[in-house]
Design a protein around this motif. Structure first.
Motif, short mmCIF file in Angstrom:
data_model
loop_
_atom_site.label_atom_id
_atom_site.label_comp_id
_atom_site.label_asym_id
_atom_site.label_seq_id
_atom_site.Cartn_x
_atom_site.Cartn_y
_atom_site.Cartn_z
N GLN A 196 4.51 5.81 -8.91
CA GLN A 196 5.66 6.69 -9.51
C GLN A 196 5.97 7.75 -8.37
OE1 GLN A 196 4.31 10.01 -12.25
NE2 GLN A 196 2.17 9.48 -11.77
N TRP A 197 5.22 7.83 -7.36
CA TRP A 197 5.49 8.64 -6.18
C TRP A 197 6.12 7.77 -5.36
CZ3 TRP A 197 2.83 9.32 -1.41
CH2 TRP A 197 3.43 10.38 -0.62
N GLY A 198 7.55 7.61 -4.94
CA GLY A 198 8.15 6.67 -4.14
C GLY A 198 7.55 6.44 -2.67
N PRO A 199 7.00 7.41 -2.00
CA PRO A 199 6.55 7.11 -0.59
C PRO A 199 5.05 6.21 -0.43
CG PRO A 199 7.32 9.30 -0.57
CD PRO A 199 7.23 8.73 -2.00
N GLY A 250 4.38 3.29 -2.09
CA GLY A 250 4.44 2.04 -1.52
C GLY A 250 4.39 1.73 -0.05
N ASP A 251 5.22 2.59 0.62
CA ASP A 251 5.36 2.29 2.09
C ASP A 251 4.06 2.71 2.71
OD1 ASP A 251 7.66 1.32 2.17
OD2 ASP A 251 8.74 3.56 2.79
N PHE A 252 3.41 4.10 2.37
CA PHE A 252 2.13 4.37 3.00
C PHE A 252 0.84 3.01 2.63
CE2 PHE A 252 -2.38 5.94 1.92
CZ PHE A 252 -2.52 6.55 2.98
N LEU A 253 1.02 2.51 1.58
CA LEU A 253 0.05 1.34 1.11
C LEU A 253 0.16 0.21 2.23
CD1 LEU A 253 -0.25 1.78 -2.55
CD2 LEU A 253 -2.22 2.40 -0.76
N MET A 254 1.53 -0.08 2.18
CA MET A 254 1.94 -1.42 3.10
C MET A 254 1.65 -1.02 4.44
SD MET A 254 3.40 -3.75 1.32
CE MET A 254 2.68 -3.35 -0.09
N SER A 259 11.84 1.80 -15.45
CA SER A 259 10.90 2.97 -14.77
C SER A 259 11.31 2.91 -13.41
CB SER A 259 9.53 2.76 -15.11
OG SER A 259 8.78 1.72 -14.19
N ARG A 260 11.08 4.17 -12.88
CA ARG A 260 11.14 4.09 -11.45
C ARG A 260 10.13 3.70 -10.55
NH1 ARG A 260 10.01 10.54 -11.07
NH2 ARG A 260 8.05 10.56 -11.13
N CYS A 261 9.02 3.46 -11.35
CA CYS A 261 7.90 2.57 -10.71
C CYS A 261 8.44 1.22 -10.37
CB CYS A 261 6.74 2.48 -11.80
SG CYS A 261 6.40 4.01 -12.43
N ALA A 262 9.30 0.58 -11.13
CA ALA A 262 9.75 -0.78 -10.82
C ALA A 262 10.63 -0.71 -9.65
CB ALA A 262 10.49 -1.32 -11.90
N ALA A 263 11.35 0.45 -9.41
CA ALA A 263 12.14 0.39 -8.06
C ALA A 263 11.29 0.74 -6.95
CB ALA A 263 13.24 1.71 -8.30
N HIS A 264 10.35 1.68 -7.19
CA HIS A 264 9.17 1.79 -6.06
C HIS A 264 8.54 0.38 -5.69
CE1 HIS A 264 9.14 6.55 -7.30
NE2 HIS A 264 10.47 6.02 -6.53
N ALA A 304 8.95 -1.06 -1.93
CA ALA A 304 7.72 -1.30 -1.27
C ALA A 304 7.78 -2.88 -0.76
CB ALA A 304 6.37 -1.18 -1.95
N PHE A 305 8.18 -3.62 -1.56
CA PHE A 305 8.29 -5.03 -1.24
C PHE A 305 9.31 -5.49 -0.18
CE2 PHE A 305 10.49 -9.12 -1.82
CZ PHE A 305 9.52 -10.02 -1.44
#
Length: 171
Positions: free
Chosen positions: A49-52, A54-58, A123-128, A132-133
């Motif tokens: 739910q927090w956009g950044p 995904g990038d942090f995990l990648m 959901s915004r989760c899907a967008a995030h 990330a992908f």
């Protein structure tokens, strides 16, 4: 101790989990870092739910030389998300009242779910997850797979895969 309308007290361990969310997040971040340093297979559960995040995990996975990452996005309509949250909480509460589960189940306020769907039916989760992908950080990982399961349509999961930086779409 606070009692709810059903004349039973709040289950302190999980119904009040939001009160210790920051601390529990720090603990799991530390545990994840240890697992990544050991190069263990890991499952990282979260809503994105927090956009950044995904990038942090990648970046974290790339830094630890992971070569195969799978992101799973399960989408439901907001109404189903609300129903499932209430049902899960209530069934867990009943197990606690009966003595079968003293831990209880985390309560998710309706407003928390509604915030995830502010921009529409997805959901915004899907967008995030998609961001990330598609990120340049994910491109540094040999294979990244995004599995999108849309429970609204009853369709087969949509699988997107990036191998050696090249995007391969398919079902």
């Amino acid at each position: 101790m606070t009692t709810l309308a059903d004349a039973h007290p709040i289950a302190p361990r999980r119904e009040l989990a939001a009160l210790v969310h920051a601390e529990s997040t720090e603990v799991i971040d530390d545990v994840r870092e240890v697992c990544l340093q050991r190069r263990e297979n890991v499952v990282i559960e979260g809503t994105l739910q927090w956009g950044p995040l995904g990038d942090f995990l990648m970046a974290q996975l790339s830094e630890h030389d992971y070569t195969d990452v799978r992101i799973v996005d399960v989408e439901v309509p907001a109404s189903i998300a609300h129903e499932q949250a209430v049902r899960c909480w209530w069934e867990g509460r009943l197990r606690g009242i009966s003595g079968r589960d003293r831990m209880g189940v985390r309560f998710t306020p309706p407003a928390a779910i509604a915030r995830l769907y502010e921009k529409g039916s997805v959901s915004r989760c899907a967008a995030h997850a998609r961001a990330a992908f598609e990120s340049s950080l994910a491109a540094a990982i040999t294979q990244v797979t995004l599995i999108h399961i849309d429970r609204r349509l009853g369709a087969e999961p949509l699988v997107s895969r990036r191998v050696d930086g090249k995007l391969v779409e398919g079902r």
